[in-house]
Design an enzyme around this catalytic site. Structure first.
Site, short mmCIF file in Angstrom:
data_model
loop_
_atom_site.label_atom_id
_atom_site.label_comp_id
_atom_site.label_asym_id
_atom_site.label_seq_id
_atom_site.Cartn_x
_atom_site.Cartn_y
_atom_site.Cartn_z
CE LYS A 21 37.24 -117.85 -38.82
NZ LYS A 21 38.25 -118.39 -37.91
CB ALA B 188 46.48 -128.86 -43.34
N GLY C 84 41.58 -124.02 -42.25
CA GLY C 84 41.69 -122.56 -42.32
C GLY C 84 42.50 -121.96 -41.19
N1 LIG Z 1 40.54 -120.93 -30.24
C1 LIG Z 1 40.15 -120.22 -31.28
O1 LIG Z 1 40.10 -118.98 -31.25
C2 LIG Z 1 39.80 -120.90 -32.58
C3 LIG Z 1 39.91 -120.20 -33.79
C4 LIG Z 1 39.61 -120.85 -34.98
C5 LIG Z 1 39.18 -122.17 -34.95
N2 LIG Z 1 39.07 -122.83 -33.74
C6 LIG Z 1 38.64 -124.24 -33.72
O2 LIG Z 1 39.59 -124.99 -34.45
C7 LIG Z 1 39.00 -126.06 -35.14
C8 LIG Z 1 39.42 -126.05 -36.61
O3 LIG Z 1 38.94 -124.88 -37.24
P1 LIG Z 1 39.23 -124.60 -38.79
O4 LIG Z 1 38.54 -123.33 -39.13
O5 LIG Z 1 40.68 -124.71 -39.07
O6 LIG Z 1 38.43 -125.82 -39.47
P2 LIG Z 1 38.62 -126.46 -40.91
O7 LIG Z 1 39.17 -125.48 -41.88
O8 LIG Z 1 37.32 -127.10 -41.22
O9 LIG Z 1 39.74 -127.61 -40.70
C9 LIG Z 1 39.43 -128.75 -39.94
C10 LIG Z 1 40.68 -129.59 -39.76
O10 LIG Z 1 40.36 -130.70 -38.88
C11 LIG Z 1 40.67 -131.92 -39.54
N3 LIG Z 1 39.72 -132.96 -39.09
C12 LIG Z 1 38.40 -132.78 -38.85
N4 LIG Z 1 37.86 -133.94 -38.39
C13 LIG Z 1 38.86 -134.84 -38.33
C14 LIG Z 1 38.95 -136.22 -37.94
N5 LIG Z 1 37.87 -136.87 -37.50
N6 LIG Z 1 40.14 -136.83 -38.02
C15 LIG Z 1 41.22 -136.17 -38.47
N7 LIG Z 1 41.23 -134.86 -38.84
C16 LIG Z 1 40.06 -134.22 -38.78
C17 LIG Z 1 40.58 -131.60 -41.01
O11 LIG Z 1 41.29 -132.57 -41.75
P3 LIG Z 1 40.98 -132.79 -43.32
O12 LIG Z 1 41.68 -131.67 -44.03
O13 LIG Z 1 41.56 -134.12 -43.63
O14 LIG Z 1 39.48 -132.74 -43.47
C18 LIG Z 1 41.24 -130.21 -41.03
O15 LIG Z 1 42.64 -130.30 -40.92
C19 LIG Z 1 37.49 -125.89 -34.91
O16 LIG Z 1 37.13 -126.79 -33.88
C20 LIG Z 1 37.34 -124.48 -34.45
O17 LIG Z 1 36.23 -124.31 -33.57
C21 LIG Z 1 39.38 -122.23 -32.57
#
Ligand SMILES: NC(=O)c1ccc[n+]([C@@H]2O[C@H](COP(=O)([O-])OP(=O)(O)OC[C@H]3O[C@@H](n4cnc5c(N)ncnc54)[C@H](OP(=O)(O)O)[C@@H]3O)[C@@H](O)[C@H]2O)c1
Length: 284
Positions: A70, A133, A135
């Site tokens: 992305k 915080a 994407g």
């Molecule tokens: N429903 C939907 O349409 C939709 C759309 C987009 C995404 N999602 C889902 O949303 C989730 C996040 O997506 P993203 O693209 O934002 O991912 P991302 O950019 O990789 O961000 C991941 C986030 O999760 C935190 N994190 C991961 N493991 C953790 C843990 N064990 N303890 C505490 N914090 C943790 C990270 O913290 P740090 O910054 O400290 O690493 C960061 O804030 C994914 O599961 C994705 O499948 C759903």
């Protein structure tokens, strides 16, 4: 070989096998009787630029972009709309007059999901507590502020990433550590989880929901499982909940409209189809 009249789109990611987008768009193509295809394609990060430059040759009218492309896609595509430029991330690409354009529909998908589930809800003046915080948090924060949210307390394991969002969006964003979540719960109207910590098999970030007001709403953008531990806990406390699958359905609307020319409707039938793909025992 593709039929020359058909309109073709796809979703790209690495890996991509888990994607439910072909099921969603396939449902709509059939429902609206459109001569089109929507497939999934695994594109390695080093091949992303060549994928975009050869989209027209491949007969594609556009594509969805998912993890991990992305942010990189936002750097490679020159024609970004204001929203994509602000958040530095795209999930929807389309060809217009032979040029590639892109936008992000994650924020809109998130808000439409809440508004559909809770018809009386408005983001105007609301206090939000958002965990994560990454994407998607960036895209959601942008849309929440655009829709009039008053403030967003942004809790993240890596606080520097929450501070980065304050630099982008201003002082309505308050970066906090995970340990401070408890102090913010009594004041929030909407609690949002955007971290992948609650994914199937993993444990949620512990949140003491008894500190939330009775009229607070809890939502999780993670949709595998359909009800995360956070959602189940909120439901057990009698709070209003909104599950994450609806966001996935609503974020898909704009892409379908851009490529295939029909604005599709998110229905119970579609929700049930995708929910059963995630959990075969799902009952509406
Ligand atoms: N429903 C939907 O349409 C939709 C759309 C987009 C995404 N999602 C889902 O949303 C989730 C996040 O997506 P993203 O693209 O934002 O991912 P991302 O950019 O990789 O961000 C991941 C986030 O999760 C935190 N994190 C991961 N493991 C953790 C843990 N064990 N303890 C505490 N914090 C943790 C990270 O913290 P740090 O910054 O400290 O690493 C960061 O804030 C994914 O599961 C994705 O499948 C759903």
């Amino acid at each position: 070989v593709t039929d020359s009249k058909a309109i073709n789109s796809c979703v790209i990611g690495w890996p991509i096998s888990h994607s439910r987008s072909p099921l969603i768009h396939g449902f709509w193509l059939q429902k609206y009787g459109i001569d089109g295809t929507y497939t999934k394609r695994a594109v390695e990060p080093e091949n992303l630029a060549s994928f975009f430059s050869s989209m027209k040759e491949k007969g594609l009218s556009g594509c969805n972009v998912t993890i991990p492309h992305k942010e990189q896609a936002a750097k490679l595509i020159t024609n970004l709309d204001d929203r994509a430029r602000r958040i530095g991330s795209v999930n929807t690409v389309y060809l217009q007059d032979s040029a590639l354009h892109a936008t992000s529909t994650d924020g809109e998908g998130f808000c439409r999901n809440i508004e559909t589930a809770l018809p009386d809800w408005s983001f105007q003046g609301k206090s939000i507590l958002m965990i994560g915080a990454g994407g998607s948090s960036r895209a959601i924060a942008d849309e929440l502020l655009r829709r009039g949210a008053n403030r967003i307390a942004l809790a993240n394991r890596t606080i520097a990433k929450a501070e980065q969002l304050r630099l982008v969006f201003g002082k309505q964003i308050e970066p906090i550590g995970l340990a401070e979540i408890g102090n913010h719960l009594p004041h929030c109207d909407l609690l949002v989880n955007t971290t992948s910590a609650g994914l199937a098999g993993a444990s949620d970030i512990p949140v003491d929901l008894s500190r939330l007001r009775e009229d607070a709403v809890v939502t999780d953008i993670v949709y595998t499982p359909l009800k995360t531990q956070l959602i189940t806990n909120a439901e057990n406390r009698g709070l209003r909940i909104v599950t994450g699958l609806g966001m996935l359905l609503h974020q898909a609307v704009r892409g379908f409209e851009l490529w295939f020319g029909v604005k599709p409707v998110v229905t119970e039938e579609l929700y049930t189809l995708i929910a059963r793909d995630i959990d075969p025992g799902y009952q509406p």
